[in-house]
Design a protein around this motif. Structure first.
Motif, PDB file in Angstrom:
ATOM      1  N   GLY A  31      -5.863 -14.758  50.816  1.00 34.61           N
ATOM      2  CA  GLY A  31      -6.286 -16.007  51.445  1.00 34.61           C
ATOM      3  C   GLY A  31      -6.295 -15.907  52.963  1.00 34.61           C
ATOM      4  N   PHE A  32      -6.566 -17.014  53.614  1.00 35.33           N
ATOM      5  CA  PHE A  32      -6.700 -16.988  55.069  1.00 35.33           C
ATOM      6  C   PHE A  32      -5.419 -16.576  55.780  1.00 35.33           C
ATOM      7  N   LEU A  33      -4.266 -16.859  55.183  1.00 32.53           N
ATOM      8  CA  LEU A  33      -3.014 -16.486  55.829  1.00 32.53           C
ATOM      9  C   LEU A  33      -2.760 -14.986  55.759  1.00 32.53           C
ATOM     10  N   ALA A 101      -5.240  -4.448  49.650  1.00 35.41           N
ATOM     11  CA  ALA A 101      -5.861  -5.287  50.657  1.00 35.41           C
ATOM     12  C   ALA A 101      -7.371  -5.393  50.414  1.00 35.41           C
ATOM     13  N   VAL A 102      -7.993  -6.323  51.129  1.00 38.07           N
ATOM     14  CA  VAL A 102      -9.450  -6.408  51.142  1.00 38.07           C
ATOM     15  C   VAL A 102      -9.898  -6.560  52.587  1.00 38.07           C
ATOM     16  N   VAL A 103     -11.151  -6.217  52.825  1.00 38.06           N
ATOM     17  CA  VAL A 103     -11.744  -6.475  54.125  1.00 38.06           C
ATOM     18  C   VAL A 103     -12.938  -7.395  53.913  1.00 38.06           C
ATOM     19  N   GLU A 104     -12.985  -8.463  54.680  1.00 42.51           N
ATOM     20  CA  GLU A 104     -14.089  -9.416  54.621  1.00 42.51           C
ATOM     21  C   GLU A 104     -15.136  -9.027  55.660  1.00 42.51           C
ATOM     22  N   LEU A 114     -15.548  -8.695  61.067  1.00 43.61           N
ATOM     23  CA  LEU A 114     -14.715  -8.024  60.071  1.00 43.61           C
ATOM     24  C   LEU A 114     -13.346  -8.680  60.101  1.00 43.61           C
ATOM     25  N   ARG A 115     -12.818  -9.029  58.899  1.00 42.12           N
ATOM     26  CA  ARG A 115     -11.480  -9.611  58.829  1.00 42.12           C
ATOM     27  C   ARG A 115     -10.710  -8.962  57.689  1.00 42.12           C
ATOM     28  N   PRO A 116      -9.855  -7.981  57.974  1.00 43.99           N
ATOM     29  CA  PRO A 116      -8.989  -7.422  56.934  1.00 43.99           C
ATOM     30  C   PRO A 116      -7.969  -8.465  56.471  1.00 43.99           C
ATOM     31  N   ARG A 117      -7.654  -8.403  55.180  1.00 48.61           N
ATOM     32  CA  ARG A 117      -6.702  -9.348  54.597  1.00 48.61           C
ATOM     33  C   ARG A 117      -5.643  -8.552  53.820  1.00 48.61           C
TER      34      ARG A 117
END
Length: 273
Positions: A31-33, A101-104, A114-117
Motif C-alpha cells: 500500500g501507500f505506506l 517488494a513491488v515497483v510501481e 517510479l515508486r518502489p513499495r
C-alpha cells in the motif's frame, strides 16, 4: 435500547467497517505506506537503491535495463535484460514484483515516475491507525447533483510543488448547512456514476489535513439526489507521506465552516489520537 439507539449503532458499525477497510488498503504490504521513494524518470538511465535495474524514458516508453542476476515479475512472467513497459497513460500504474517488494511504474501530471513499495518500510511497520471524529448522523447531508451540459476539464495543483493534474468534471453537488447552500465541483468517482469531491474547510490545518480532504459520493438517484456523508471524508495518501502526488481541491471548494467529521490529521503528521 430504543430504535434510535439501534439505528445509531448500525450507523457507527457501518462507518467502522468502511474505515477499517480503508486502513487495510493503505497499510497493506504494498500500500501507500510501503512506498520508499518517488523517482522522476528521464532520458538518462538511472539506478536506485530500492529497485533493481537502470530506468529511463525513451520515445515516451518507460524502459528498464536489468543486469545479470536481476529480474522483475510482470503480469506473472519473469523478465530480465531490457524490458519496455511501453507508454504509460496518465493516472495509470503498472506493478512489477521483485522479492517481497513491488515497483510501481506510473504517469502523473505528464511525468513518468517510479515508486518502489517495500513491506518493511518504517512508515508502514510503525502505522497504528488514523484518528477520526466520532461518526455523527448530523454530518450526513442530502444534496443534489447539478450536471454540466458537457464535462469540463479542470486544472488543479498537486501535493508536489510545480505539478498539475487535469480532471474532467461532470458537474457540481449542492447541499445546505444552517440555511445556506454550498456547491462543490466534483470529479468522477471510484465506480461508474459516482463522483468525488476534493475540498477543505475551516478545520483544515487545525484538526484535519491542511491540503485536501476527499469525499466519495454515490451515484445520484433519478431526480439527481445525492447523499454526502462527511463522516467518510478521507485523507488522501499525501496526508501520510511526501512520496504522493495527490491533487489539490479545485478553486471554490473551500467550505467556510468547520466540517467536524471524517478522518483527522494522521499521527505521522503530528495529529492527535
Amino acid at each position: 435500547m430504543t430504535a434510535q439507539d439501534v439505528e445509531r449503532t448500525g450507523f457507527i458499525e457501518q462507518w467502522e467497517r468502511w474505515h477499517r477497510g480503508k486502513e487495510e488498503v493503505l497499510a497493506g504490504p504494498h500500500g501507500f505506506l510501503a512506498i520508499t521513494s518517488l523517482r522522476w524518470l528521464g532520458p538518462r538511465p538511472e539506478r536506485f537503491d530500492d529497485a533493481p535495474g537502470a530506468w529511463s524514458v525513451a520515445d515516451d516508453h518507460v524502459v528498464v535495463e536489468l543486469d545479470d542476476g536481476e529480474e522483475l515479475t510482470v503480469d506473472g512472467t519473469r523478465v530480465g535484460g531490457r524490458y519496455d513497459f511501453g507508454v504509460i497513460a496518465e493516472r495509470d500504474s503498472v506493478y512489477a514484483g521483485f522479492g517481497d517488494a513491488v515497483v510501481e511504474v506510473a504517469k502523473r501530471g505528464g511525468h513518468d515516475i517510479l515508486r518502489p513499495r517495500h513491506p518493511d518500510s518504517p512508515l508502514r511497520t510503525g502505522f497504528t491507525g488514523t484518528p477520526a471524529y466520532t461518526p455523527d448522523p448530523h454530518w450526513v447531508r442530502e444534496g443534489r447533483f447539478v450536471p454540466y451540459d458537457a464535462p469540463r476539464p479542470v486544472t488543479v495543483g498537486a501535493a508536489v510543488e510545480g505539478l498539475e493534474h487535469v480532471y474532467d468534471s461532470p458537474g457540481q453537488v449542492e447541499f445546505d448547512v444552517d440555511g445556506a447552500t454550498y456547491r462543490l465541483t466534483v470529479f468522477n468517482g471510484s465506480r461508474p456514476g459516482a463522483v468525488m469531491a476534493l475540498f477543505t474547510d475551516t478545520t483544515s490545518g487545525v484538526t484535519t489535513y491542511a491540503a485536501n480532504r476527499s469525499l466519495q459520493i454515490d451515484p445520484p438517484d433519478s431526480a439527481g439526489g445525492v447523499s454526502l456523508d462527511f463522516n467518510r471524508a478521507a485523507n488522501l495518501p499525501c496526508a501520510y507521506t511526501d512520496l504522493a502526488t495527490c491533487p489539490l481541491p479545485p478553486a471554490g471548494n473551500r467550505l467556510p465552516f468547520a466540517v467536524e467529521a471524517g478522518e483527522r490529521i494522521p499521527l505521522e503528521r503530528g495529529g492527535q489520537a
